[in-house]
Write an enzyme that holds these catalytic residues in place. Structure first.
Site: not given
Ligand code: GLC
Length: 423
Positions: A166, A395
């Site tokens: 992103d 993550e």
């Protein structure tokens, strides 16, 4: 090295805890729905955890959100949650199953092939393959039809979120040309995670502008292709799609031979013929390109290494990339840093601007193996294991210190550890 370096039971427990009944959330709170490429990677973990039906179910649930035109959306809002922004009402998609309006890197077919080949329950595997193939083919046809209507061989993306990476610095320039949204909103991500690890407001304002733009254009492919203020040929998506195409066509062999498979073969050949347009001699790496300006986006990022996974690089390009990995890993030993550590935009802890993601390392390692570079593939395995040594499945990881970042108890990290790092 003695494998595994992580607690297998802990990894399996993460999958079970994040299971919301047929689909697995990436992590509770921060990402409370089903995400596209997370689901595929997570299915590998379910398989390795010994639950074959559950592995297949993850993919079936993903395809429940598939649009009639074949797109597999990047988020499937199976349930409700108020911990995430932008939710279904902001995206404005009115299908029975609520979804976002963009896609994500199509690693699905590659995973279907792995599950099919690893599965012990052959009858179940044949049945699930037959059920998943039509949707997977439709997804690939969608990429080429809607995202490469001029048949260049290089599909494009309309949103940085579509890349799955992103906040990569590669998107800074094209994103800066996007207007900012003109209404107030409240972000949820920075309520879960330190703002220093997340994108800035000026980027978010543009992300949300694009979300609005798709809705204003009633998700009309032609209109969006013609006027979207962000249109990028993303080397990561292109490489992953190419690999997935090969895997899909292998699965179709002796099962499906029709216009759709012939069309996929032709698209794949066009990609191979066009890929040098995304090679930068100056950087010795593949890069993405802004189709609105025609400019290559000169960032050395992990996406630029993925053409190895897609087997799109020539031997000379592969060895140039391999050489660059020496310094890349020396400069950021808990790699592979998502942006090269010598780059001005490198930030080792901020989202896609320098941290490492283990599922990317897995794809790159497969690419290195395909190019007969087993020592380098093994090195990527070792740096990935080094990230896990502090005992949790984050993550992503700070590529300089190895510190876990973003969300904890994260599904794709647990899954890729089970699939790739167990032995
Ligand atoms: C972030 C990542 C994206 C991922 C999602 C869920 O948005 O950038 O790649 O799919 O989180 O984990």
């Amino acid at each position: 090295m003695n494998r595994p370096v992580f607690d297998i039971e802990h990894a399996k427990r993460i999958l079970r805890d994040n299971d919301l009944g047929g689909y697995t959330v990436p992590t509770k709170g921060l990402y409370p729905f089903q995400w596209n490429w997370d689901a595929a990677i997570t299915a590998l973990g379910w398989m390795e955890a010994g639950d074959e039906p559950r592995a297949w179910l993850e993919l079936e649930m993903l395809l429940k959100g598939q649009w009639d035109n074949g797109m597999v959306p990047h988020i499937i809002f199976h349930g409700e949650a108020d911990t995430y922004f932008p939710g279904p009402e902001v995206w404005g998609v009115e299908n029975a199953v609520k979804t976002s309006a963009i896609s994500q890197p199509p690693v699905l077919a590659t995973v279907v092939r792995i599950l099919f080949e690893q599965s012990k329950d052959r009858a179940l595997a044949e049945q699930k393959l037959a059920a998943l193939l039509p949707g997977t083919i439709a997804c690939h046809l969608w990429w080429y039809r809607e995202r490469d209507p001029e048949n260049t061989g290089l599909v494009c993306s309309y949103h940085p979120w579509e890349s799955g990476m992103d906040n990569s610095p590669a998107w800074d320039h094209p994103l800066s040309a996007v207007p900012t949204v003109d209404w107030e909103y409240t972000r949820r991500d920075t309520g879960h995670v330190d703002a220093a690890e997340r994108p800035h407001k000026h980027q978010y304002d543009r992300y949300i502008y694009l979300v609005d733009f798709f809705k204003r254009n009633r998700f009309d492919s032609d209109a969006i292709y013609k006027s979207c203020p962000y249109r990028v040929q993303d080397i990561g998506i292109i490489a992953i799609l190419q690999r997935a195409n090969t895997d899909l066509l292998a699965l179709c062999q002796s099962r499906i031979d029709d216009d759709s498979t012939r069309s996929l073969q032709a698209s794949s050949a066009r990609t191979a013929a066009a890929i040098n347009e995304l090679w930068s001699d100056e950087l010795s790496c593949f890069v993405s390109r802004d189709t609105l300006t025609g400019q290559q986006l000169k960032t050395i990022s992990c996406a630029g290494v993925l053409p190895l996974f897609g087997e799109l690089a020539s031997p000379a390009q592969a060895s140039a990339i391999n050489e660059s990995l020496d310094r890349w890993i020396d400069g950021a030993p808990f790699g592979l840093a998502s942006t090269h550590p010598d780059s001005e935009t490198f930030e080792p802890q901020r989202y896609w601007r320098g941290p490492s993601w283990l599922h990317i390392n897995w794809m790159i390692a497969l690419g290195l193996e395909a190019y007969q570079m087993p020592e380098r593939a093994e090195q990527l395995k070792q740096v990935s294991e080094a990230c896990l040594e502090n005992g949790d499945f984050w993550e992503y990881y700070n590529s300089v210190t190895g510190e876990g970042c973003g969300g904890g108890e994260f599904s794709w990290t647990a899954a890729i550890a089970l699939h790739w790092l167990k032995s």
